[in-house]
Scaffold this motif. Sequence first.
Motif, PDB file in Angstrom:
ATOM      1  N   ILE A  19       5.019  18.174  -1.346  1.00 46.11           N
ATOM      2  CA  ILE A  19       5.886  16.929  -0.738  1.00 46.11           C
ATOM      3  C   ILE A  19       5.265  16.061   0.117  1.00 46.11           C
ATOM      4  O   ILE A  19       4.576  16.715   1.106  1.00 46.11           O
ATOM      5  N   VAL A  20       5.112  14.807  -0.183  1.00 43.58           N
ATOM      6  CA  VAL A  20       4.869  14.028   1.143  1.00 43.58           C
ATOM      7  C   VAL A  20       6.165  13.736   1.658  1.00 43.58           C
ATOM      8  O   VAL A  20       6.966  12.963   1.337  1.00 43.58           O
ATOM      9  N   VAL A  21       6.331  14.187   2.938  1.00 43.41           N
ATOM     10  CA  VAL A  21       7.464  14.287   3.824  1.00 43.41           C
ATOM     11  C   VAL A  21       7.589  13.150   4.475  1.00 43.41           C
ATOM     12  O   VAL A  21       8.648  12.198   4.331  1.00 43.41           O
ATOM     13  N   ALA A  22       6.538  12.395   5.162  1.00 42.52           N
ATOM     14  CA  ALA A  22       6.642  11.222   5.852  1.00 42.52           C
ATOM     15  C   ALA A  22       5.515  10.621   6.197  1.00 42.52           C
ATOM     16  O   ALA A  22       4.129  11.286   6.008  1.00 42.52           O
ATOM     17  N   GLU A  23       5.392   9.478   6.888  1.00 39.73           N
ATOM     18  CA  GLU A  23       4.301   8.758   7.417  1.00 39.73           C
ATOM     19  C   GLU A  23       4.530   8.161   8.719  1.00 39.73           C
ATOM     20  O   GLU A  23       5.456   7.667   8.939  1.00 39.73           O
ATOM     21  N   ILE A  24       3.484   7.911   9.479  1.00 36.97           N
ATOM     22  CA  ILE A  24       3.382   6.952  10.482  1.00 36.97           C
ATOM     23  C   ILE A  24       2.380   6.074  10.084  1.00 36.97           C
ATOM     24  O   ILE A  24       1.339   6.426   9.393  1.00 36.97           O
ATOM     25  N   TYR A  25       2.605   4.736  10.316  1.00 37.66           N
ATOM     26  CA  TYR A  25       1.720   3.517  10.010  1.00 37.66           C
ATOM     27  C   TYR A  25       1.635   2.504  11.240  1.00 37.66           C
ATOM     28  O   TYR A  25       2.722   2.423  12.137  1.00 37.66           O
ATOM     29  N   ARG A  26       0.582   1.908  11.155  1.00 39.22           N
ATOM     30  CA  ARG A  26       0.105   0.958  12.088  1.00 39.22           C
ATOM     31  C   ARG A  26       0.720  -0.365  11.560  1.00 39.22           C
ATOM     32  O   ARG A  26       0.469  -0.900  10.726  1.00 39.22           O
ATOM     33  N   TYR A  27       1.577  -1.214  12.323  1.00 37.78           N
ATOM     34  CA  TYR A  27       2.166  -2.471  11.924  1.00 37.78           C
ATOM     35  C   TYR A  27       2.075  -3.322  13.238  1.00 37.78           C
ATOM     36  O   TYR A  27       2.797  -2.999  14.234  1.00 37.78           O
ATOM     37  N   ASN A  28       1.127  -4.484  13.149  1.00 36.07           N
ATOM     38  CA  ASN A  28       1.006  -5.232  14.491  1.00 36.07           C
ATOM     39  C   ASN A  28       0.892  -4.676  15.612  1.00 36.07           C
ATOM     40  O   ASN A  28       1.395  -4.792  16.805  1.00 36.07           O
ATOM     41  N   GLU A  29      -0.128  -3.515  15.416  1.00 40.52           N
ATOM     42  CA  GLU A  29      -0.653  -2.866  16.789  1.00 40.52           C
ATOM     43  C   GLU A  29       0.517  -2.049  17.181  1.00 40.52           C
ATOM     44  O   GLU A  29       0.407  -1.162  18.482  1.00 40.52           O
ATOM     45  N   GLU A  30       1.806  -1.826  16.702  1.00 36.80           N
ATOM     46  CA  GLU A  30       2.595  -0.824  16.846  1.00 36.80           C
ATOM     47  C   GLU A  30       2.876   0.355  15.975  1.00 36.80           C
ATOM     48  O   GLU A  30       2.209  -0.123  14.864  1.00 36.80           O
ATOM     49  N   TRP A  31       3.209   1.668  16.148  1.00 35.58           N
ATOM     50  CA  TRP A  31       3.621   2.577  15.369  1.00 35.58           C
ATOM     51  C   TRP A  31       4.833   2.797  14.764  1.00 35.58           C
ATOM     52  O   TRP A  31       5.538   2.830  15.867  1.00 35.58           O
ATOM     53  N   LYS A  32       4.871   3.062  13.351  1.00 36.31           N
ATOM     54  CA  LYS A  32       6.259   3.246  12.906  1.00 36.31           C
ATOM     55  C   LYS A  32       6.449   4.436  12.019  1.00 36.31           C
ATOM     56  O   LYS A  32       5.206   4.930  11.675  1.00 36.31           O
ATOM     57  N   PHE A  33       7.606   4.995  11.542  1.00 42.81           N
ATOM     58  CA  PHE A  33       7.600   6.306  11.223  1.00 42.81           C
ATOM     59  C   PHE A  33       8.506   6.013   9.929  1.00 42.81           C
ATOM     60  O   PHE A  33       9.529   5.011   9.723  1.00 42.81           O
ATOM     61  N   ASN A  34       8.054   6.489   8.823  1.00 40.01           N
ATOM     62  CA  ASN A  34       8.900   6.281   7.220  1.00 40.01           C
ATOM     63  C   ASN A  34       8.970   7.560   6.742  1.00 40.01           C
ATOM     64  O   ASN A  34       8.134   8.370   6.675  1.00 40.01           O
ATOM     65  N   ALA A  35      10.245   7.913   6.589  1.00 41.78           N
ATOM     66  CA  ALA A  35      10.823   9.074   5.796  1.00 41.78           C
ATOM     67  C   ALA A  35      10.712   8.840   4.317  1.00 41.78           C
ATOM     68  O   ALA A  35      11.449   8.087   3.808  1.00 41.78           O
ATOM     69  N   ILE A  36       9.801   9.538   3.913  1.00 40.73           N
ATOM     70  CA  ILE A  36       9.344   9.428   2.398  1.00 40.73           C
ATOM     71  C   ILE A  36      10.027  10.320   1.402  1.00 40.73           C
ATOM     72  O   ILE A  36      10.904  10.178   0.559  1.00 40.73           O
ATOM     73  N   GLY A  37       9.750  11.640   1.635  1.00 38.57           N
ATOM     74  CA  GLY A  37      10.396  12.818   0.838  1.00 38.57           C
ATOM     75  C   GLY A  37      10.234  12.567  -0.596  1.00 38.57           C
ATOM     76  O   GLY A  37      10.924  12.603  -1.577  1.00 38.57           O
TER      77      GLY A  37
END
Length: 192
Positions: A156-174
């Motif tokens: 399972i790909v559970v989640a990711e963090i990703y860089r957007y405009n030099e900020e970090w976001k969290f994405n719940a993937i599942g």
Amino acid sequence: MGIVLKKGQKIDLTKGNASLKKILIGLGWDTNKYDGGYDFDLDAAAFCCGEDGMVHNDLDFIFYNNLKHSSGAIEHLGDNLTGDGDGNDEEIIIDLSLIPQNISRINFTVTIHEPEERKQNFGQVSNAYVRVVNSDNSQELLKYDLGEDFSIETAIVVAEIYRYNEEWKFNAIGSGFQGGLAALCRNFGLNV
């Protein structure tokens, strides 16, 4: 308690929280009643990807055989071979300030060790979750419960963090996969 997310939801981690530098990614699970003769050995991993969503260097794959990224930004705290007990079963520490610029997203995954041999899949796993904790003050920022949406999947790909405009976001993937760790490695551009 932090924010509870559902599949597909995204949330800012650092925007409005500039002091957030180190986070702990905690992954936990329980196993349903099972009499197959084997412990459930689930393994957490982090795939450090570029803008294209691919891992470009084998050393950017953090797992039980490569516990620490060369930058010092990502460290897997060790392999739990049974998943017994309460709380997080495996943990990964991320220092957001040390993540190299060529890494724009980090995907967190869980796989079942030797699923074919052990005749195991995620249909036999319950209460799976990922949580993000501020390492400096132990405050839970968010939690994502994966639910019982899986049956024959072994990764399972559970989640990711990703860089957007030099900020970090969290994405719940599942998102579930068949084929275990090898299938995930191929998905992220690694040769197995």
